[in-house]
Design an enzyme around this catalytic site. Structure first.
Site, PDB file in Angstrom:
ATOM      1  N   HIS A  86       0.829  -1.208   0.000  1.00 52.30           N
ATOM      2  CA  HIS A  86       0.000   0.000   0.000  1.00 52.30           C
ATOM      3  C   HIS A  86       0.865   1.261   0.000  1.00 52.30           C
ATOM      4  CE1 HIS A  86       1.144   0.640   4.169  1.00 52.30           C
ATOM      5  NE2 HIS A  86       0.869  -0.639   4.388  1.00 52.30           N
ATOM      6  N   ASP A 369       3.965  -4.451   3.286  1.00 49.96           N
ATOM      7  CA  ASP A 369       5.404  -4.673   3.139  1.00 49.96           C
ATOM      8  C   ASP A 369       5.772  -6.076   3.600  1.00 49.96           C
ATOM      9  OD1 ASP A 369       4.924  -4.176   5.837  1.00 49.96           O
ATOM     10  OD2 ASP A 369       6.575  -2.773   6.091  1.00 49.96           O
TER      11      ASP A 369
END
Length: 508
Positions: A86, A369
């Site tokens: 994101h 991540d």
């Protein structure tokens, strides 16, 4: 003003122009931590921001000049699968005594972990790059087709909205068709409201986050909890936990934050204080540069251990492989299974494949991540691909492309998008399972590795996670090649050459 107090972010607009954005990082910001887009697990840059951008400029230009899409000689692109992180967000939590609590963060709807306008822009940018790569080259249709692309996301606001932002960049730039047979409504002149410009509604699919074993490496999993407890008794982690510096850090945080943190939770503290510095909010006086850097570095080590990196086997349990299986095995095998099904579609002219995959060309998982890093770790390539260390940047993405040649041989090609200011870089030659293949990796190598990380003997990720027994782990340990392959050594040599060029540029 030095780089310790100001970071110049170079961005490219839609027409290829250059723009600059300045972000004040506060008086205590360490110049080694120059990075505007803080990862969920922060990282340390070994080079200056200028070196960093120049280095990736050389890599991107070099690779872009070699890529041909969707046909490259006797090979044709068949299917693309993407995992991305994101965009920029607010902290997900913070130290209990921190003055900047949840109410401080008002963008993106307000609250913890929300996508910021900067994060939205990052994914519009990535979407536009993906449009150039796959739509402008005629691999995908000009306008959105429901049977051609599929977007999935973890059930978290910032990943869902990153996917929405990405589709705006990919399909909202000039491809809107109004009217009954179009993809957006035409309200007509008598209506006093309009449809928002550049927005084409595209479904984003999701599932319950605590049991999303594909997109969420930290999904509910008793097996991972038990494995981590075992891992903490290995020589490597025991040494870290018993280190005087580690004990000192935990003692200070317990006193100042009123909470006893665990090794795997350190990111919560450093993440919040890092983002505050990015947004020019002062950390408390006790979080000085020395402590900040100390916690920062300790957390980077901790997160590698959490991902099974640098952890030895214990009592017949291959902790590294088991961790990879839990955190990335489901996603890895999903990608492999879909490639094989797509191959069946291609070889049977559509007669031996599911209706869903028959025309599907582009599959996306909007995630975190941790998701991107887990996939890179499964490839044993994380340290080679993320050249500045740490976790992936905001809007980082891994592209796994399936190609087939005219002789009927199948390949995968690995491509990385490092962050907002970067293009795409092929990293197939830095994946050990590819045995030095420069661009195209034999599909059988990928499939064999997927089998090594499979949950097949349990039947599902849920059943695997419910099993806290590791008795058979040693017998199922795959053979993993060392990360430092000849291809990796070659890549490091290229890095050295590029750094030399950077030094020469500075002298001009």
């Amino acid at each position: 003003m030095s780089l310790a107090k100001k970071y110049t972010q170079q961005t490219r607009n839609e027409n290829g122009g250059i723009g600059f954005g300045m972000v004040q990082l506060g008086p205590h910001f360490d110049k080694r931590l120059v990075q505007i887009f803080a990862p969920e697990r922060p990282l340390v840059l070994a080079m200056t921001a200028g070196d960093y951008m120049l280095l990736f400029f050389f890599f991107v230009v070099a690779v872009a000049a070699q890529e041909n899409i969707p046909v490259d000689g006797d090979k044709t692109l068949q299917f693309v699968q993407v995992i991305w992180r994101h965009g920029d967000r607010s902290p997900t939590t913070t130290c209990g005594t921190d003055q900047f609590q949840e109410e401080t963060w008002t963008f993106g709807g307000g609250g913890w972990g929300q996508l910021s306008p900067i994060g939205m822009q990052q994914h519009v940018s990535l979407g536009n790059k993906l449009r150039q790569r796959y739509i402008d080259t005629k691999f995908l249709a000009e306008n959105y087709r429901a049977d051609e692309v599929y977007f999935r996301s973890t059930d978290v606001n910032r990943t869902l909205l990153s996917a929405v932002s990405n589709t705006i960049g990919m399909y909202g730039q000039g491809s809107a068709v109004k009217g009954v047979w179009g993809n957006i409504p035409d309200f007509g002149p008598d209506v006093n409201y309009t449809w928002p410009a550049f927005f084409i509604p595209i479904p984003i699919h999701t599932t319950y986050n605590p049991t999303d074993y594909y997109g969420n490496p930290d999904a509910d999993c008793p097996r991972q909890t038990a494995l981590w407890q075992t891992a903490q008794t290995t020589p490597e982690i025991s040494k870290l936990l018993n280190d005087d510096n580690t004990k000192k850090v935990f003692s200070i945080l317990a006193e100042k934050c009123g909470k006893q943190y665990k090794l795997e939770d350190l990111w919560e503290v450093i993440d919040a204080f890092f983002i505050e510095r990015v947004y020019n909010l002062s950390n408390p006086a006790w979080m000085d540069d020395d402590l900040f850097n100390n916690v920062f570095n300790l957390n980077n080590i901790a997160q590698d251990f959490v991902n099974g990196i640098g952890v030895s086997a214990l009592n017949g349990v291959d902790i590294s492989t088991e961790t990879r299986r839990i955190r990335s095995g489901a996603m890895f095998n999903l990608f492999n299974d879909q490639i094989k099904q797509k191959r069946d579609c291609v070889t049977s002219n559509g007669t031996k494949c599911s209706h869903w995959l028959k025309n599907l060309k582009y599959f996306v998982y909007s995630a975190h991540d941790t998701t991107v890093y887990a996939y890179l770790t499964a490839l044993n390539s994380e340290k080679l691909v993320i050249k500045d260390g740490g976790y992936p940047h905001y809007s980082a993405a891994v592209l796994t492309e399936y190609w087939r040649d005219t002789a009927g041989k199948d390949y995968v090609k690995f491509v990385y998008h490092n962050g907002y200011q970067d293009g795409f870089t092929v990293f197939t030659d830095q994946v050990p399972i590819c045995n030095g293949s420069h661009i195209y990796c034999p599909l059988e190598n990928y499939s064999q590795h997927a089998a090594d990380l499979s949950f097949a003997k349990w039947g599902s990720p849920e059943k695997m996670c419910a099993d806290v027994s590791f008795a058979s782990s040693a017998s199922s340990t795959p053979k993993v090649e060392a990360t430092t392959t000849k291809a990796a050594q070659k890549a490091l040599g290229i890095v050295g050459l590029v750094l030399t060029l950077i030094s020469m540029v500075r002298l001009l």
